[in-house]
Write a protein that holds these residues in place. Structure first.
Motif, PDB file in Angstrom:
ATOM      1  N   HIS A 165       0.848  -1.205   0.000  1.00 33.18           N
ATOM      2  CA  HIS A 165       0.000   0.000   0.000  1.00 33.18           C
ATOM      3  C   HIS A 165       0.883   1.255   0.000  1.00 33.18           C
ATOM      4  CE1 HIS A 165      -3.998   1.867   1.553  1.00 33.18           C
ATOM      5  NE2 HIS A 165      -3.227   2.840   1.111  1.00 33.18           N
ATOM      6  N   HIS A 224       1.344   5.002  -2.141  1.00 35.70           N
ATOM      7  CA  HIS A 224       0.685   5.873  -3.115  1.00 35.70           C
ATOM      8  C   HIS A 224       1.653   6.473  -4.108  1.00 35.70           C
ATOM      9  CE1 HIS A 224      -3.283   5.862  -1.335  1.00 35.70           C
ATOM     10  NE2 HIS A 224      -2.656   5.690  -0.198  1.00 35.70           N
ATOM     11  N   LYS A 242      -7.220  -0.836  -6.734  1.00 41.68           N
ATOM     12  CA  LYS A 242      -7.424  -0.058  -5.503  1.00 41.68           C
ATOM     13  C   LYS A 242      -8.555   0.943  -5.686  1.00 41.68           C
ATOM     14  CE  LYS A 242      -6.777   2.469  -1.777  1.00 41.68           C
ATOM     15  NZ  LYS A 242      -5.824   3.480  -1.417  1.00 41.68           N
ATOM     16  N   HIS A 276      -6.715  -0.403   6.097  1.00 38.74           N
ATOM     17  CA  HIS A 276      -6.826   0.149   7.461  1.00 38.74           C
ATOM     18  C   HIS A 276      -7.797  -0.637   8.352  1.00 38.74           C
ATOM     19  CE1 HIS A 276      -5.109   3.274   5.023  1.00 38.74           C
ATOM     20  NE2 HIS A 276      -6.267   3.621   4.506  1.00 38.74           N
ATOM     21  N   ASP A 294       1.203   2.853   3.574  1.00 39.67           N
ATOM     22  CA  ASP A 294       0.431   4.032   3.173  1.00 39.67           C
ATOM     23  C   ASP A 294       1.344   5.224   2.893  1.00 39.67           C
ATOM     24  OD1 ASP A 294      -1.934   5.105   2.323  1.00 39.67           O
ATOM     25  OD2 ASP A 294      -2.726   5.565   4.296  1.00 39.67           O
TER      26      ASP A 294
HETATM   27 ZN    ZN Z   1      -3.733   4.918   1.371  1.00 45.16          ZN
END
Ligand code: ZN
Length: 328
Positions: free
Chosen positions: A15, A17, A146, A212, A271
């Motif tokens: 995960h 970005h 995603k 999450h 993340d």
């Molecule tokens: Zn994210």
């Protein structure tokens, strides 16, 4: 017997970005106002990227920097995520909403260029060309799809999306869906943060990873963690990622994910570029000061996130498990 190099389990941060401003001609865009502009500048600076990069070819600067961070970490690869635009349920793109668009070709191209990157594409299933785009991305090597239902205005339980979910199930490409509140990207419909809406793609046979684990982001968000845990018992094809849980606002349930019933369904994600901060976990007495300093002082944010999780007791499988689920 000699160990064979390619049998070594691959550690994957699933995960991460991609961030871009379209500066390299991708067609993507970044639109930042107020709090989000400040946050973007802050995130870039803590990565050692000057805030002026927001006005240059951000894609090129960011991806080079990121590839170096991966090489300099315990991870063998990361899943780099595209970011779809907001759409109306009838499939009309809403460029007046949302703060960022990272087209699928950006991550598909980067995954061809850098061996450290795996392409996580992003497709709003209401798009009129959704199935064609899915097919195109699969041909180009997408490893997952995603979406952020609450930010991109996607109701995963919409029955019209059945062919789309069924094709994903057939192609064995997992769905990584944001669950719980969100504060780095504007929310369009808060009710769509509910993991229970993911029952429909799960019933269609899709492997679903709830990003999450349904935890809340802000003080006033609803916490869906227990709903997600209840769904784990019902759906063997449901997982959760612990991305952004090494943080001040989202860490509440991180240790709960070590429970023997839950841990086998957990995947490691950072993340990134969301900052990894262990201060609150230390204040809560989850580890001692020495451990906190050792992890927090790591300059590489990908490694810092992973070392905090290892210190809490997450096994290496948390990062190798993704290799079995992704379409590699
Ligand atoms: Zn994210």
């Amino acid at each position: 017997m000699e160990p064979v190099a390619n049998q070594k389990p691959r550690l994957i941060d699933m995960h991460v970005h991609m961030v871009g401003n379209g500066g390299g001609g991708s067609g993507g865009w970044l639109r930042l106002n107020g709090w989000h502009r400040w946050l973007a500048g802050f995130m870039l600076r803590q990565l050692g990227i000057p805030a002026t990069a927001l006005k240059e070819n951000l894609e090129a600067i960011y991806s080079e920097h990121l590839a170096e961070l991966v090489r300099d970490s315990s991870m063998d690869a990361i899943v780099l995520l595209a970011h779809e635009r907001v759409h109306d349920p009838d499939g009309t793109p809403r460029d007046d909403l949302g703060s960022m668009f990272v087209p699928n070709d950006v991550v598909l191209d980067l995954a061809e260029k850098f061996p450290e990157f795996l392409a996580g594409v992003s497709i709003h299933p209401a798009r009129r060309d959704a199935l064609d785009e899915l097919e195109r991305c699969l041909e180009r090597g997408a490893v997952l799809m995603k979406c952020l239902p609450n930010c991109q205005n996607i109701d995963p339980s919409d029955r019209r999306y059945r062919p789309f979910w069924e094709r994903m199930a057939e192609a064995r490409v997992p769905l990584l869906a944001h669950t719980g509140g969100e504060h780095t990207v504007p929310v369009v419909n808060a009710a769509l943060a509910d993991p229970k809406l993911l029952r429909f793609p799960l019933e269609c046979g899709v492997t679903v990873i709830a990003a999450h684990c349904g935890t809340k982001s802000g003080a006033f968000d609803r916490d869906y963690f227990d709903d997600w845990v209840a769904m784990l018992r019902e759906f063997p094809n449901l997982y959760g990622d612990i991305s952004a849980l090494v943080s001040l606002n989202r860490c509440t349930h991180l240790r709960d994910c070590l429970h023997e019933e839950i841990e086998p369904r957990i995947l490691h994600g950072s993340d990134f570029p969301v900052p990894a901060l262990g201060h609150r976990m230390w204040l809560q007495g989850w580890f001692d000061w020495k451990t906190f300093r050792r992890c927090q002082s790591l300059g590489n944010p990908l490694e810092r996130d992973w070392q905090f999780k290892r210190a809490l007791g997450f096994p290496e499988e948390t990062a190798t498990r993704a290799a079995k689920l992704l379409r590699l």
